[in-house]
Design an enzyme around this catalytic site. Structure first.
Site, PDB file in Angstrom:
ATOM      1  N   GLU A 242     -10.969 -10.565  -0.895  1.00 24.33           N
ATOM      2  CA  GLU A 242     -10.653  -9.745   0.271  1.00 24.33           C
ATOM      3  C   GLU A 242     -11.935  -9.125   0.811  1.00 24.33           C
ATOM      4  O   GLU A 242     -12.374  -8.078   0.306  1.00 24.33           O
ATOM      5  CB  GLU A 242      -9.677  -8.631  -0.112  1.00 24.33           C
ATOM      6  CG  GLU A 242      -8.352  -9.117  -0.651  1.00 24.33           C
ATOM      7  CD  GLU A 242      -7.246  -8.075  -0.484  1.00 24.33           C
ATOM      8  OE1 GLU A 242      -6.246  -8.406   0.137  1.00 24.33           O
ATOM      9  OE2 GLU A 242      -7.412  -6.936  -0.955  1.00 24.33           O
TER      10      GLU A 242
ATOM     11  N   LYS B 294       0.859  -1.199   0.000  1.00 29.29           N
ATOM     12  CA  LYS B 294       0.000   0.000   0.000  1.00 29.29           C
ATOM     13  C   LYS B 294       0.897   1.252   0.000  1.00 29.29           C
ATOM     14  O   LYS B 294       1.989   1.199  -0.563  1.00 29.29           O
ATOM     15  CB  LYS B 294      -0.967  -0.045   1.179  1.00 29.29           C
ATOM     16  CG  LYS B 294      -1.752  -1.374   1.197  1.00 29.29           C
ATOM     17  CD  LYS B 294      -2.909  -1.397   2.129  1.00 29.29           C
ATOM     18  CE  LYS B 294      -3.593  -2.757   2.052  1.00 29.29           C
ATOM     19  NZ  LYS B 294      -4.779  -2.841   2.892  1.00 29.29           N
TER      20      LYS B 294
ATOM     21  N   SER C 185      -6.437  -9.101   6.999  1.00 30.96           N
ATOM     22  CA  SER C 185      -5.892  -9.401   8.333  1.00 30.96           C
ATOM     23  C   SER C 185      -5.212 -10.767   8.417  1.00 30.96           C
ATOM     24  O   SER C 185      -5.327 -11.455   9.430  1.00 30.96           O
ATOM     25  CB  SER C 185      -6.982  -9.261   9.404  1.00 30.96           C
ATOM     26  OG  SER C 185      -7.444  -7.928   9.466  1.00 30.96           O
TER      27      SER C 185
ATOM     28  N   GLU D 292      -9.608  -0.613  -1.668  1.00 28.39           N
ATOM     29  CA  GLU D 292      -9.294   0.799  -1.384  1.00 28.39           C
ATOM     30  C   GLU D 292      -9.399   1.639  -2.657  1.00 28.39           C
ATOM     31  O   GLU D 292      -9.774   2.809  -2.608  1.00 28.39           O
ATOM     32  CB  GLU D 292      -7.900   0.898  -0.737  1.00 28.39           C
ATOM     33  CG  GLU D 292      -7.934   0.411   0.707  1.00 28.39           C
ATOM     34  CD  GLU D 292      -6.684  -0.294   1.191  1.00 28.39           C
ATOM     35  OE1 GLU D 292      -5.609  -0.126   0.599  1.00 28.39           O
ATOM     36  OE2 GLU D 292      -6.797  -1.051   2.188  1.00 28.39           O
TER      37      GLU D 292
ATOM     38  N   HIS E 123      -8.441  -3.310  -6.115  1.00 34.29           N
ATOM     39  CA  HIS E 123      -8.374  -3.401  -4.651  1.00 34.29           C
ATOM     40  C   HIS E 123      -9.524  -2.587  -4.037  1.00 34.29           C
ATOM     41  O   HIS E 123      -9.907  -1.554  -4.565  1.00 34.29           O
ATOM     42  CB  HIS E 123      -7.020  -2.879  -4.157  1.00 34.29           C
ATOM     43  CG  HIS E 123      -6.801  -3.179  -2.713  1.00 34.29           C
ATOM     44  ND1 HIS E 123      -7.334  -2.408  -1.706  1.00 34.29           N
ATOM     45  CD2 HIS E 123      -6.145  -4.198  -2.105  1.00 34.29           C
ATOM     46  CE1 HIS E 123      -7.001  -2.936  -0.540  1.00 34.29           C
ATOM     47  NE2 HIS E 123      -6.287  -4.021  -0.743  1.00 34.29           N
TER      48      HIS E 123
ATOM     49  N   GLY F 214      -7.415  -4.615   7.229  1.00 30.32           N
ATOM     50  CA  GLY F 214      -6.847  -3.639   8.164  1.00 30.32           C
ATOM     51  C   GLY F 214      -7.592  -3.547   9.480  1.00 30.32           C
ATOM     52  O   GLY F 214      -7.365  -2.624  10.261  1.00 30.32           O
TER      53      GLY F 214
HETATM   54  P1  13P Z   1      -4.445  -6.272   5.761  1.00 30.01           P
HETATM   55  O1  13P Z   1      -3.628  -7.543   5.680  1.00 30.01           O
HETATM   56  O2  13P Z   1      -3.697  -5.142   6.390  1.00 30.01           O
HETATM   57  O3  13P Z   1      -5.780  -6.520   6.367  1.00 30.01           O
HETATM   58  O4  13P Z   1      -4.706  -5.807   4.246  1.00 30.01           O
HETATM   59  C1  13P Z   1      -5.151  -6.732   3.318  1.00 30.01           C
HETATM   60  C2  13P Z   1      -5.114  -6.117   1.979  1.00 30.01           C
HETATM   61  O5  13P Z   1      -5.819  -5.188   1.696  1.00 30.01           O
HETATM   62  C3  13P Z   1      -4.161  -6.679   1.000  1.00 30.01           C
HETATM   63  O6  13P Z   1      -4.403  -6.204  -0.269  1.00 30.01           O
END
Ligand code: 13P
Length: 251
Positions: A168, A11, A214, A98, A96, A174
């Site tokens: 995901e 990220k 996570s 995000e 993704h 996160g």
């Molecule tokens: P986390 O492992 O921090 O939850 O993030 C997962 C993620 O978004 C990987 O692309």
């Protein structure tokens, strides 16, 4: 048997120095370990070239976190597929959550990006997943089905030979609250069946479907032992070499 793939999505973390340090730590952690999983790191755009140089003598693969769907031109702030190729990216994360939630990417945009990646021989890591509201509303499978169908619309099986799908769940990203192995397996199985319906049993059978959300050394083995979970897309825990490699070891 399907191959296992563990990818680290850095990220917006690590400047150039941080990149040099983390890659050298990962390489150190990997010596003396015989990992069976394929390992991918996805640093920010600005660090791809350096990362590529540092990874030359290793088995670690390089990926980018995003791509734009035009080849060149007046698209301020965007990065083209050939730019990614020229700095050594082999993979690219597309769709993704995000990007979807913060930057408003929809399935149509993601579809264009996957097509562009394929055209340039970049291997897409195609992310899908439901929000908490969608899960609680009982529409997880519907959301996943729409994301898969619209994301892959107009793309043939042979064009998708290098595709990786990453499930995901947005509520697990996160938050420290991973999906249980049963919850994840249920959706992975659904995705594989859907891919079989759209394409073929042989394609679905060899498709790598990663779980993300996570993932940590403590929960990796249990998640990765599920029959349809073929690896992990790791966020937070990939920023420390020891936890990232412990996850890879759990495969
Ligand atoms: P986390 O492992 O921090 O939850 O993030 C997962 C993620 O978004 C990987 O692309």
């Amino acid at each position: 048997m399907r191959r296992k793939v563990v990818a680290g999505n850095w990220k917006m973390n690590n400047d150039l120095n941080g990149t040099v340090n983390l890659i050298s730590d990962i390489k150190k952690e990997m010596t003396e370990k015989s990992l069976t999983a394929e390992i991918i790191v996805c640093p920010p755009f600005t660090n791809l070239e350096t990362a590529n140089a540092l990874l030359k003598d290793s088995h670690i693969r390089l990926g980018a976190q995003n791509i734009f769907y035009e080849e060149s031109g007046a698209f301020t702030g965007e990065i083209s597929p050939s730019m990614l190729k020229s700095v050594g990216s082999e993979y690219v994360i597309v769709g993704h959550s995000e990007r979807r939630t913060i930057f408003g990417e929809d399935n149509k945009t993601i579809n264009k990006k996957i097509k562009t990646a394929i055209r340039h021989d970049l291997k897409p890591i195609f992310c899908i997943g439901e929000t908490l509201k969608e899960r609680e509303g009982g529409i997880t499978f519907k959301v996943i089905e729409t994301q898969v169908k619209e994301g892959l619309e107009g793309i043939s099986e042979s064009e998708l030979k290098n595709l990786i799908v990453a499930y995901e769940p947005v509520w697990a990203i996160g938050t420290g609250k991973n999906a249980t192995p049963e919850q994840a397996q249920e959706v992975h199985k659904f995705i594989r069946a859907l891919i079989q319906k759209i394409y073929s049993a042989s394609f679905a059978g060899q498709l790598v479907i990663q779980y993300g959300g996570s993932v940590k050394p403590e929960n990796a083995a249990e998640l990765l032992s599920q029959p349809d979970i073929d690896g992990a897309l790791v966020g937070g825990a990939c920023l420390k070499a020891d936890s990232f490699i412990k996850i890879a070891e759990a495969v």
